[in-house]
Design a protein around this motif. Structure first.
Motif, PDB file in Angstrom:
ATOM      1  N   LYS A   1       0.854  -1.205   0.000  1.00 46.44           N
ATOM      2  CA  LYS A   1       0.000   0.000   0.000  1.00 46.44           C
ATOM      3  C   LYS A   1       0.871   1.229   0.000  1.00 46.44           C
ATOM      4  CE  LYS A   1      -4.392  -1.322   2.119  1.00 46.44           C
ATOM      5  NZ  LYS A   1      -5.018  -1.591   3.422  1.00 46.44           N
ATOM      6  N   ALA A   2       1.962   1.181   0.740  1.00 46.74           N
ATOM      7  CA  ALA A   2       2.886   2.318   0.784  1.00 46.74           C
ATOM      8  C   ALA A   2       3.479   2.567  -0.602  1.00 46.74           C
ATOM      9  CB  ALA A   2       3.987   2.046   1.802  1.00 46.74           C
ATOM     10  N   THR A   3       3.915   1.492  -1.266  1.00 52.66           N
ATOM     11  CA  THR A   3       4.478   1.612  -2.623  1.00 52.66           C
ATOM     12  C   THR A   3       3.459   2.252  -3.544  1.00 52.66           C
ATOM     13  OG1 THR A   3       5.518  -0.479  -2.139  1.00 52.66           O
ATOM     14  CG2 THR A   3       5.690   0.290  -4.407  1.00 52.66           C
ATOM     15  N   PHE A   4       2.243   1.767  -3.481  1.00 42.75           N
ATOM     16  CA  PHE A   4       1.158   2.279  -4.314  1.00 42.75           C
ATOM     17  C   PHE A   4       0.965   3.766  -4.080  1.00 42.75           C
ATOM     18  CE2 PHE A   4      -3.433   2.886  -5.141  1.00 42.75           C
ATOM     19  CZ  PHE A   4      -3.440   2.511  -6.469  1.00 42.75           C
ATOM     20  N   ALA A   5       1.008   4.133  -2.804  1.00 41.01           N
ATOM     21  CA  ALA A   5       0.825   5.548  -2.464  1.00 41.01           C
ATOM     22  C   ALA A   5       1.960   6.386  -3.079  1.00 41.01           C
ATOM     23  CB  ALA A   5       0.782   5.712  -0.960  1.00 41.01           C
ATOM     24  N   GLN A   6       3.205   5.837  -3.006  1.00 39.73           N
ATOM     25  CA  GLN A   6       4.349   6.578  -3.583  1.00 39.73           C
ATOM     26  C   GLN A   6       4.141   6.805  -5.073  1.00 39.73           C
ATOM     27  OE1 GLN A   6       7.818   4.312  -2.595  1.00 39.73           O
ATOM     28  NE2 GLN A   6       7.887   5.150  -0.497  1.00 39.73           N
ATOM     29  N   GLN A   7       3.716   5.731  -5.737  1.00 39.42           N
ATOM     30  CA  GLN A   7       3.502   5.831  -7.185  1.00 39.42           C
ATOM     31  C   GLN A   7       2.442   6.870  -7.494  1.00 39.42           C
ATOM     32  OE1 GLN A   7       2.690   1.944  -8.688  1.00 39.42           O
ATOM     33  NE2 GLN A   7       4.863   1.358  -8.741  1.00 39.42           N
ATOM     34  N   GLN A   8       1.436   6.854  -6.707  1.00 40.45           N
ATOM     35  CA  GLN A   8       0.369   7.841  -6.942  1.00 40.45           C
ATOM     36  C   GLN A   8       0.910   9.246  -6.807  1.00 40.45           C
ATOM     37  OE1 GLN A   8      -2.640   6.479  -4.205  1.00 40.45           O
ATOM     38  NE2 GLN A   8      -4.022   6.018  -5.892  1.00 40.45           N
ATOM     39  N   GLN A   9       1.761   9.430  -5.789  1.00 38.26           N
ATOM     40  CA  GLN A   9       2.368  10.730  -5.545  1.00 38.26           C
ATOM     41  C   GLN A   9       3.205  11.143  -6.782  1.00 38.26           C
ATOM     42  OE1 GLN A   9       1.910  12.734  -3.146  1.00 38.26           O
ATOM     43  NE2 GLN A   9       3.584  14.193  -3.409  1.00 38.26           N
ATOM     44  N   ASN A  10       4.012  10.221  -7.266  1.00 31.39           N
ATOM     45  CA  ASN A  10       4.885  10.442  -8.433  1.00 31.39           C
ATOM     46  C   ASN A  10       4.045  10.849  -9.632  1.00 31.39           C
ATOM     47  OD1 ASN A  10       7.242  10.559  -9.709  1.00 31.39           O
ATOM     48  ND2 ASN A  10       7.629   8.358  -9.843  1.00 31.39           N
ATOM     49  N   HIS A  11       2.995  10.117  -9.849  1.00 34.58           N
ATOM     50  CA  HIS A  11       2.069  10.381 -10.964  1.00 34.58           C
ATOM     51  C   HIS A  11       1.529  11.792 -10.898  1.00 34.58           C
ATOM     52  CE1 HIS A  11      -1.824  10.003 -13.113  1.00 34.58           C
ATOM     53  NE2 HIS A  11      -1.061   9.310 -13.979  1.00 34.58           N
ATOM     54  N   ARG A  12       1.182  12.157  -9.671  1.00 35.68           N
ATOM     55  CA  ARG A  12       0.605  13.491  -9.485  1.00 35.68           C
ATOM     56  C   ARG A  12       1.637  14.549  -9.835  1.00 35.68           C
ATOM     57  NH1 ARG A  12      -2.011  11.889  -5.139  1.00 35.68           N
ATOM     58  NH2 ARG A  12      -0.343  12.542  -3.722  1.00 35.68           N
ATOM     59  N   LEU A  13       2.880  14.328  -9.442  1.00 35.26           N
ATOM     60  CA  LEU A  13       3.941  15.316  -9.711  1.00 35.26           C
ATOM     61  C   LEU A  13       4.178  15.462 -11.213  1.00 35.26           C
ATOM     62  CD1 LEU A  13       6.502  14.543  -6.862  1.00 35.26           C
ATOM     63  CD2 LEU A  13       5.185  16.628  -7.191  1.00 35.26           C
ATOM     64  N   LEU A  14       4.268  14.316 -11.886  1.00 34.41           N
ATOM     65  CA  LEU A  14       4.499  14.342 -13.344  1.00 34.41           C
ATOM     66  C   LEU A  14       3.385  15.090 -14.040  1.00 34.41           C
ATOM     67  CD1 LEU A  14       5.818  10.727 -13.996  1.00 34.41           C
ATOM     68  CD2 LEU A  14       7.047  12.872 -14.322  1.00 34.41           C
ATOM     69  N   GLN A  15       2.219  14.797 -13.607  1.00 37.33           N
ATOM     70  CA  GLN A  15       1.043  15.457 -14.195  1.00 37.33           C
ATOM     71  C   GLN A  15       1.137  16.965 -14.016  1.00 37.33           C
ATOM     72  OE1 GLN A  15      -1.256  13.029 -15.300  1.00 37.33           O
ATOM     73  NE2 GLN A  15      -2.157  14.690 -16.488  1.00 37.33           N
ATOM     74  N   GLN A  16       1.573  17.318 -12.803  1.00 36.23           N
ATOM     75  CA  GLN A  16       1.705  18.760 -12.531  1.00 36.23           C
ATOM     76  C   GLN A  16       2.736  19.377 -13.460  1.00 36.23           C
ATOM     77  OE1 GLN A  16       2.653  19.185  -8.417  1.00 36.23           O
ATOM     78  NE2 GLN A  16       0.489  19.047  -7.760  1.00 36.23           N
TER      79      GLN A  16
END
Lengths: 881, 373
Positions: free
Chosen positions: A276-291
């Motif tokens: 779940k932690a890994t998943f959360a990190q990926q989500q965070q990364n995705h959000r940054l790239l999108q930004q």
């Protein structure tokens, strides 16, 4: 019973034999003065009946000082158609003989016979007292006790009842009242007046309750003991069983299994959490790239907006710059106005200063002038003063002396006038050419002279005429006149004047000079109060001040007379106003300048920003970056999808393992283990406790104690029951006895009441006297009056007492009992009217009873219609006999 | 050839109600003496053992002193004693027996049958099959297991139980602790020693209630004995001898007095009783005042003579005769009161009136006596 004869001997004052004979069957009036032996007769009758012949307590019967005496009484009476003769001797010869008809009795037998006949008792020892007297106590009234009927009736008590037995048909009981008293006293040891237990009975009642309480308590404790024994048995069985089965070990096993399963689930949950932690990190990364991507794509949009900002800034700046001249203009205007106002204010100030100086100058000049005038005047006044003083000095004269002089002058005048009146008057009227001389003085024309002295008139040609004034006073007048003249001359000389007029003049001149001095002084003071020197000084001061003021004025510039100068206040106001206006203009200008520079800055910033963006937008690195980001995003999304699937799988796995139930199982098994062990431990502890407790309790021997207590209670109850029954029985017995006795009394009441009414109707026709249950006269009523007999007056009580006794006598007679009535000096408190009624009553009673009436007032009873017996006379007979 | 003494129902620790304190104490003391007598008899008759069939103690919680005194009283007989817990002293988890053991009061030669089972007295070749009560009340037959108890070859089988033989004692049909009537036969017992019934009673040739050794109530007049049981060999019919052990004899008379001779007879009967009697009289009917005086006098004499005498006279009416009243000189209204009390007593069976009459008669007699002197 009829007393026929009595004889006494060696008894008190009757040392010799005394006989009272021929006693009548009805009324007998026996009289004698005090000390004659009346009371001794009564005492003798009483002693004959009441005192034991062998009594040693009858010393009062002995004649005074005669220790060898044997007081003897002999009584003959008839009763029941029998003749009774009683002979009784006391002290030295103790004897009692009674002959009844043909029978003889002696000593105690004789006395008992008498007591039975009359109804009285003998004392056990000592002298006979009222309580022994029985019926005679009621019928034989001692001196002064006639009113005390209640005592007498009480003492007659049982004797009365048994005497009256025949009347009421054998219902009275011999000794019944004693019996009642015995029963009452026995009852009262057990019961209170209100029937409550007392004494032993009460104590037993309490003891019984106490025992019952104790027994209850013991029973309770035995019961507890037995419960504990039962509990002990059950516990012991349970304990053994548990020790054999050991149920906590089973529970322990279950507990361990549950724990193992739970650990497995815990591991799964850990993995799940990591993923779940890994998943959360990926989500965070995705959000940054999108930004980042959005940022890059947004640059052109930003550039446009920057441009708009720049344009607006420039526009704002232009507008502000356009306003500059207007602002500057307003400032210049304000400054000019300010300077003008300032000048005006200065001018106004100057003008005001000058005006003030000029004013000062005028004032000073005036002042100086006043001082100069004052000085001139002062000097003038001083001169005047000096002159006046000179004048005064020159004319100084004593006013007293002048007064004296004046008096002397007037005296002299008077004397002169007087002298003239007495002087010889010489008139003359001469021809023009006539030459005559008087005392060598020529006379011409017409005139007159008074002559006081011898004078010589020379008439030329004629000769000389001598003239001598006449009159005796003339000489003294002349002397006086001379003395006065001399005195006057002397005074004039003293005053240094030639005449009175001169003196008067000088005095007048002096006084006017004094006034002038005073006037001059006053004037001087008005102009130079502090003196001339001060005035001179003031003048010089004023002058110097004036000088100074002049110089100041000269040094002050003169304003241009053409200019209109406002007042200082107006100038000040205008100046302040223009100052404020200038301040505002200046601050407006400053604000305008700072706004301008701010706008310029904004415009410059906007421009720089715009420039930077414009440069960046066009750079190639940006294009590269945008492409890279798009690729990265696509990769990331794919990874996320995989991870999500894995997470979901594991979640299901965990859920299916039911970790919350596993946890509860662990807790449950753990509790079960603990509880099972605890229960067993508790059992063990309770077993020990109960054993210890039972050992202690057992040692007390509770049931044996209970047995004993019950035995004690039983005994107590039995005793209580006995006393209870006894109390009930005594109560019942007492009630019955009292009831029966009352019933009897009520039966006796009626005949007594009848006799009482018979007498009472004579005394008080309208009255009634109730007889109470003790057969005592009680409530007395007369018309509306109602009360106890004891509330009546002494005399009335005595009368009531007597008629009650007579009523008793009637009752006794009807019962066939002997009734001898002896009244010793009775009714002494009755008034004559009442006494009259009582005589009728006594006379009536005497038709049924023998009555001995002893009195020391025979005159009161002489209308009784019976011959009185005089003791004194009988004494004589006795001696003769 | 074993021989043993059979006793039961000592009821030690019992206190006696309805007696004067002094008499009660003497009766208690007599029970201890009875135990001593038992020991003496056991010696005299060369007994091998003494069997006590229950209710040695009257209650579980008697005093320590009582416990010690009971065992002390057994001292004279040194042979084995077997004591069985009965319904009064059941072998509960905590009992008078466990206390006695804790106190160390139980001598070596006294066997306490606290558990059901067999006590084998080897030297005497006696097997005692014990059915102790381990609960206060039992509704099953505790002697049932006797049949299953094996005993050594050649030993005499003696059952020891406490309870009611079913069907024999009409008063106690529903009583607890039942025992089958044919127990001795069914369980091959040579003798069944029973307790609970306080009078001596034979059930069959092998089954006896010994009764209590010292009487303690007015019923069960066969009380106050011990039994010497002689079993010549296993299986032989035992010979049972009854020996008196009681000190006091309890007598209860319920008499209705009607005529003078009834009273005379009663007084004669009283007169015939031995001094060791404990007497309870309940009188009904009626008696003259003279009769009552005679009765009171006789009772007063008897009270001093007997261990205890109690007389319940509340049912006995006083019937004063004319002579009575004349003798009392109850004349006038007192005479009326006597009459009235007499009527009330007869009419309403009023005890209070009877007592009142007695008191009044007493007072009048006293007065007469005083006057007589």
């Amino acid at each position: 019973m009829k007393l026929q004869r009595m004889r006494i001997e060696q008894l008190r004052q009757f040392r010799k034999s005394f006989v009272l004979d021929n006693l009548q069957s009805g009324l007998n009036l026996i009289h004698g003065p005090n000390e004659s032996g009346k009371s001794t007769l009564v005492r003798a009758i009483r002693a004959a009946f009441f005192e034991r012949y062998r009594s040693t307590a009858v010393d009062d019967l002995r004649p005074w000082g005669d220790s060898a005496a044997a007081p003897t009484i002999e009584l003959d009476f008839e009763h029941d158609n029998c003749i009774w003769r009683l002979t009784k001797s006391f002290l030295q010869r103790k004897r009692c003989d009674l002959v009844v008809g043909t029978e003889s009795y002696s000593e105690d037998d004789a006395e008992e016979k008498l007591a039975e006949l009359l109804g009285y008792q003998y004392p056990k020892r000592g002298a006979s007292k009222a309580e022994h007297w029985g019926i005679p106590g009621l019928l034989w009234v001692e001196q002064g006790t006639g009113q005390d009927i209640e005592q007498a009736i009480e003492h007659a008590g049982d004797h009365l009842k048994s005497a009256l037995n025949s009347m009421v048909g054998e219902v009275a009981s011999s000794g019944g009242d004693d019996l009642i008293e015995t029963v009452r006293s026995q009852r009262d040891t057990l019961l209170t007046g209100t029937g409550k237990p007392r004494g032993d009975y009460l104590k037993l009642e309490k003891d019984r309750t106490q025992y019952q309480l104790e027994i209850e308590e013991l029973k309770e404790r035995v019961h507890k003991y037995q419960e504990q024994v039962d509990r002990l048995g059950k516990l012991a069985r349970d304990y053994e069983q548990a020790e054999a089965e050991r149920p906590w070990e089973d529970a322990q096993r279950h507990l361990e299994e549950a724990r193992a399963r739970y650990q497995k689930v815990e591991r799964l949950e850990q993995e799940q959490n990591q993923e779940k932690a890994t998943f959360a990190q990926q989500q965070q990364n995705h959000r940054l790239l999108q930004q980042n991507k959005e940022h890059l794509e947004g640059l052109s949009r930003q550039l446009e907006s920057r441009k708009a900002v720049l344009d607006r800034a420039e526009h704002d700046l232009d507008l502000a710059q356009a306003q500059t001249p207007a602002v500057t203009g307003r400032l210049t205007e304000a400054r000019t106005a300010y300077e003008h106002a300032e000048k005006q204010r200065k001018l106004a100030g100057l003008l005001q200063t000058r005006q003030r100086l000029e004013q000062d100058l005028r004032r000073l000049e005036q002042q100086q002038q006043v001082i100069s005038q004052n000085l001139t005047k002062a000097r003038e006044y001083q001169q005047q003063l000096e002159q006046a003083r000179q004048q005064a000095r020159e004319n100084r004269i004593e006013s007293e002396l002048v007064k004296k002089l004046r008096a002397t002058g007037s005296q002299l005048n008077e004397e002169t006038i007087r002298s003239q009146t007495i002087a010889t008057r010489l008139n003359w009227q001469l021809d023009a050419d006539a030459l005559l001389s008087l005392n060598n003085e020529p006379l011409v024309g017409q005139g007159e002279q008074q002559l006081l002295e011898e004078s010589t008139l020379v008439i030329p040609g004629v000769g000389t005429l001598g003239i001598t004034p006449g009159g005796e006073e003339l000489a003294s007048t002349r002397r006086k006149l001379k003395a006065l003249e001399e005195n006057l001359a002397e005074q004039l000389m003293t005053l240094g004047v030639e005449s009175l007029k001169q003196a008067e003049d000088r005095l007048s001149a002096f006084e006017s000079a004094e006034r002038a001095v005073k006037h001059a002084e006053d004037l001087f003071k008005t102009v130079a109060p502090a003196g001339i020197e001060q005035l001179v000084y003031e003048q010089s001061e004023a002058e110097s001040e004036l000088e100074k003021a002049r110089k100041q004025l000269e040094s002050t510039p003169k304003p241009d007379s053409n200019e209109t100068v406002p007042t200082l206040e107006e100038a000040e106001a205008a100046f302040n106003q223009s100052g404020a206006a200038l301040d505002k203009a200046e601050s407006d200008e400053r604000a305008h300048q700072s706004r301008l520079s701010a706008l310029k800055q904004a415009r410059d910033n906007a421009k720089t920003e715009w420039q930077r963006l414009a440069d960046e937008e066009k750079s190639p690195e940006r294009q590269q970056q945008l492409r890279q980001i798009t690729t990265d995003l696509a990769n990331l999304e794919k990874q996320q999808a995989e991870l999500e699937a894995s997470l979901e799988r594991r979640e299901r796995e965990i859920r299916e393992a039911r970790p919350e139930f596993l946890k509860q199982d662990i807790e449950r098994y753990q509790n079960a283990v603990n509880q099972l062990r605890q229960t067993q431990e508790n059992r063990g502890r309770e077993l020990r406790d109960i054993k210890v407790r039972l050992e202690a309790w057992g040692a007390e021997g509770l049931e044996e104690q209970l047995n004993e207590k019950e035995a004690e209670l039983d005994q107590c109850s039995r005793r209580y029951e006995e006393l209870h029954r006894r109390a009930q029985a005594l109560d019942l017995l007492l009630n019955l006895l009292t009831e029966k006795r009352q019933a009897l009394t009520r039966r006796l009441q009626a005949p007594l009441q009848k006799h009482l009414n018979h007498y009472l109707s004579v005394l008080f026709p309208e009255a009634s006297l109730e007889v109470d249950e003790q057969l005592r006269p009680g409530t007395f009523s007369r018309g509306s009056e109602l009360g106890q007999i004891t509330e009546l007056s002494f005399g009335a009580r005595e009368q009531m007492g007597l008629i009650s006794r007579l009523a008793y006598a009637d009752l006794l007679r009807e019962a066939g009992r002997p009734t001898l009535v002896i009244l010793d000096d009775t009714l002494v408190h009755s008034d004559s009217e009442r006494l009259e009624d009582m005589k009728r009553i006594l006379f009536d009673a005497a038709s049924r009873h023998q009555i001995l009436l002893l009195t020391c007032h025979p005159e009161k009873w002489q209308d009784l219609g019976v011959p009185p017996v005089d003791i004194e006379a009988s004494k004589g007979q006795g001696i003769l006999e | 050839m074993p021989k043993f003494l059979h006793t039961a129902d000592w009821q030690m620790g019992r206190a006696f109600t309805r007696f004067e304190t002094e008499d009660g104490a003497a009766l208690v003391e007599a029970r201890f003496e009875a135990v001593e007598t038992l020991a003496k008899l056991a010696n005299e008759h060369h007994c091998d053992a003494v069997l006590v069939a229950g209710d040695v103690f009257d209650a579980q919680t008697v005093s320590d002193r009582t416990i010690r005194r009971v065992f002390n009283a057994t001292k004279a007989f040194a042979g084995p004693w077997v004591m069985l817990p009965g319904n009064h002293d059941a072998a509960l988890a905590e009992s008078v027996w466990t206390r006695a053991q804790r106190l160390g009061a139980v001598p070596e030669n006294v066997h306490l049958a606290l558990q059901p089972g067999v006590i084998n007295l080897e030297p005497e070749r006696l097997s005692i099959l014990c059915a102790p009560l381990t609960q206060r009340h039992t509704y099953g037959d505790l002697t049932e297991p006797f049949s299953g108890y094996e005993t050594p070859e050649g030993f005499t089988r003696i059952g020891l139980a406490h309870g009611s033989i079913q069907g024999l004692l009409p008063d106690e049909i529903d009583s607890t602790n039942p025992i089958a009537p044919k127990r001795a036969e069914a369980s091959r017992l040579d003798y069944l020693a029973l307790g609970d019934w306080h009078g001596t009673k034979q059930i069959d040739e092998r089954t006896w209630y010994s009764g209590t050794p010292e009487p303690e109530r007015f019923r069960n007049n066969e009380a106050g004995n011990a039994l010497i049981v002689d079993v010549s060999e296993p299986g032989a019919t035992p010979s049972v001898t009854r020996l008196p052990t009681g000190r006091y004899q309890w007598h209860q008379f319920r008499e209705t007095l009607a005529v003078q001779s009834d009273l005379e007879q009663l007084l004669e009967r009283l007169n015939d009783l031995p001094e060791s009697a404990v007497v309870d009289l309940r009188l009904e009917g009626s008696v003259t005042l003279a009769g009552e005086e005679a009765l009171l006098k006789a009772l007063s004499v008897a009270e001093a003579r007997f261990r205890s005498l109690r007389c319940e006279r509340s049912g006995l009416q006083l019937a004063p005769t004319e002579e009575d009243i004349a003798a009392l000189k109850a004349d006038g209204y007192v005479g009326e009161v006597v009459e009235s009390l007499h009527d009330r007593q007869e009419g309403a069976q009023d005890d209070t009136a009877r007592d009142a009459l007695a008191i009044l008669a007493g007072l009048l007699r006293e007065r007469e006596q005083e006057a007589g002197q």
